[in-house]
Design an enzyme around this catalytic site. Structure first.
Site, PDB file in Angstrom:
ATOM      1  N   PRO A 137       0.893  -1.094  -0.198  1.00 27.89           N
ATOM      2  CA  PRO A 137      -0.015  -0.042   0.203  1.00 27.89           C
ATOM      3  C   PRO A 137       0.852   1.141  -0.057  1.00 27.89           C
ATOM      4  CG  PRO A 137      -0.468  -1.126   1.844  1.00 27.89           C
ATOM      5  CD  PRO A 137       0.500  -1.937   0.946  1.00 27.89           C
ATOM      6  N   CYS A 138       2.021   1.181   0.567  1.00 24.94           N
ATOM      7  CA  CYS A 138       3.000   2.471   0.463  1.00 24.94           C
ATOM      8  C   CYS A 138       3.382   2.923  -0.926  1.00 24.94           C
ATOM      9  CB  CYS A 138       4.140   2.160   1.394  1.00 24.94           C
ATOM     10  SG  CYS A 138       5.284   0.920   0.841  1.00 24.94           S
ATOM     11  N   LYS A 139       3.428   1.860  -1.688  1.00 23.52           N
ATOM     12  CA  LYS A 139       3.838   2.213  -3.081  1.00 23.52           C
ATOM     13  C   LYS A 139       2.439   2.880  -3.873  1.00 23.52           C
ATOM     14  CE  LYS A 139       7.930   0.357  -2.683  1.00 23.52           C
ATOM     15  NZ  LYS A 139       9.006   0.942  -2.675  1.00 23.52           N
TER      16      LYS A 139
END
Length: 106
Positions: free
Chosen positions: A54-56
């Protein structure tokens, strides 16, 4: 935690057997394999899944939304966000077929 969807993928071959890690990575673009996408244990199931971090995609989606606002767009509706998100996923998973008939107007 990130306020974006987390994508978990699990696949089967033609004989109905779960894909191996090598087979999973064959369906993921080289730019994203083992970076944006890794093989991780699913939090609710006892098997390994391909996980798109999700950070990407939070970073990518934030950039897309910021550019839309800079271009004069007031906001992006939820349905538009989901279409944009799926278009981003198609760059990560080029072997999945998507329906691009909906315009996002951004």
């Amino acid at each position: 935690y990130y306020q974006t969807p987390r994508v978990w993928l699990f696949g089967y071959d033609e004989q109905g057997k779960p894909l191996t890690t090598r087979q999973i990575y064959e369906d993921i673009s080289e730019d994203h394999a083992k970076k944006t996408v890794t093989i991780d244990p699913h939090p609710h199931l006892a098997v390994q899944h391909a996980s798109i971090h999700p950070c990407k995609h939070a970073h990518v989606m934030k950039k897309i939304i910021e550019r839309a606002v800079e271009g004069g767009r007031r906001e992006i509706r939820v349905d538009q966000y989901l279409v944009i998100f799926l278009k981003f996923m198609s760059s990560v998973l080029p072997t999945i077929e998507y329906d691009y008939t909906m315009s996002t107007d951004i």
